[in-house]
Scaffold this active site. Sequence first.
Site, PDB file in Angstrom:
ATOM      1  N   SER A  65       0.827  -1.212   0.000  1.00  0.00           N
ATOM      2  CA  SER A  65       0.000   0.000   0.000  1.00  0.00           C
ATOM      3  C   SER A  65       0.857   1.256   0.000  1.00  0.00           C
ATOM      4  O   SER A  65       2.033   1.227   0.380  1.00  0.00           O
ATOM      5  CB  SER A  65      -0.899   0.042   1.236  1.00  0.00           C
ATOM      6  OG  SER A  65      -1.649  -1.127   1.362  1.00  0.00           O
TER       7      SER A  65
HETATM    8  N1  SAH Z   1       1.013  -4.699   4.166  1.00  0.00           N
HETATM    9  C1  SAH Z   1       1.655  -5.428   3.101  1.00  0.00           C
HETATM   10  C2  SAH Z   1       0.815  -5.456   1.860  1.00  0.00           C
HETATM   11  C3  SAH Z   1      -0.193  -6.475   1.924  1.00  0.00           C
HETATM   12  S1  SAH Z   1      -1.103  -6.749   0.444  1.00  0.00           S
HETATM   13  C4  SAH Z   1       2.985  -4.829   2.778  1.00  0.00           C
HETATM   14  O1  SAH Z   1       3.437  -3.938   3.505  1.00  0.00           O
HETATM   15  O2  SAH Z   1       3.610  -5.261   1.823  1.00  0.00           O
HETATM   16  C5  SAH Z   1      -2.237  -7.887   1.114  1.00  0.00           C
HETATM   17  C6  SAH Z   1      -1.643  -9.232   1.445  1.00  0.00           C
HETATM   18  O3  SAH Z   1      -2.661 -10.015   2.034  1.00  0.00           O
HETATM   19  C7  SAH Z   1      -1.153 -10.001   0.221  1.00  0.00           C
HETATM   20  O4  SAH Z   1       0.169 -10.395   0.405  1.00  0.00           O
HETATM   21  C8  SAH Z   1      -2.087 -11.227   0.186  1.00  0.00           C
HETATM   22  O5  SAH Z   1      -1.446 -12.402  -0.278  1.00  0.00           O
HETATM   23  C9  SAH Z   1      -2.478 -11.349   1.642  1.00  0.00           C
HETATM   24  N2  SAH Z   1      -3.715 -12.087   1.900  1.00  0.00           N
HETATM   25  C10 SAH Z   1      -4.856 -12.114   1.168  1.00  0.00           C
HETATM   26  N3  SAH Z   1      -5.751 -12.917   1.744  1.00  0.00           N
HETATM   27  C11 SAH Z   1      -5.179 -13.423   2.880  1.00  0.00           C
HETATM   28  C12 SAH Z   1      -5.599 -14.323   3.903  1.00  0.00           C
HETATM   29  N4  SAH Z   1      -6.814 -14.885   3.896  1.00  0.00           N
HETATM   30  N5  SAH Z   1      -4.734 -14.602   4.893  1.00  0.00           N
HETATM   31  C13 SAH Z   1      -3.496 -14.062   4.932  1.00  0.00           C
HETATM   32  N6  SAH Z   1      -3.045 -13.201   3.992  1.00  0.00           N
HETATM   33  C14 SAH Z   1      -3.874 -12.891   2.973  1.00  0.00           C
END
Ligand code: SAH
Length: 213
Positions: A65
């Site tokens: 993000s």
């Molecule tokens: N905050 C992170 C960005 C996250 S993007 C950063 O600093 O890089 C959202 C993430 O959530 C992705 O990596 C995706 O794979 C994960 N995600 C999606 N559904 C999920 C679930 N059910 N459990 C755990 N992670 C999940």
Amino acid sequence: MERKIDYSIARRRMVQEQLAARDITDRRILEAFMEVPRHLFLDEAIGARAYDDCSFPIGYSQTISQPYIQALMLQYLSINPQDRVLEIGTGSGYLTAILSLLSKEVFSVERMGALSRNAEEVLSRISTGRIRLKTGDGSNGWEFYAPFDRIIVSAAMAEGPDMLLAQLKDEGMMIAPVVSDNEHLILFRKRAGAVASERLSRCAFVPLLKGVE
Ligand code: SAH
């Protein structure tokens, strides 16, 4: 040979122009963003643009993000230094590193094994606070270490977050983007067993998906 480029000027500009010049006033948050080398969590080719005012791809159709949105979520969550924090969606591990500087311990769940392993490798190269990572479906939280003082969800939840709220301590707070609430950030507070929710700003996040990969 590892290329060593000093990105601290780009990082300082990010903190001043994108965070402090807007409404991020919490000094601990500003200091944490100044400390963590965001470029290490992104493709090397992105270089200094890692500090730009936008989101970036981190592979596997996922994105990190925009720094401001991450800082805003943290400011709403008002994390105390003694808090144990659950993070859902480790992604690149960047927010995990920031969280670890603001709290006592971070427990972070990511559904994609490759992202979790990559985050672990990058996190091992920098100095952070205490962090535990696991590959799993974050919709189920991390029961073994529950309850948590704070929970932060980095992917948009389609369904009610009851499982996660059950792992929140009394007086605890959780922030999550919720699709059914017209894709708004929602702040949940637990008090005497009851949960109150407050709708904050609109946001766009990748969806929370089921299962692990
Ligand atoms: N905050 C992170 C960005 C996250 S993007 C950063 O600093 O890089 C959202 C993430 O959530 C992705 O990596 C995706 O794979 C994960 N995600 C999606 N559904 C999920 C679930 N059910 N459990 C755990 N992670 C999940």
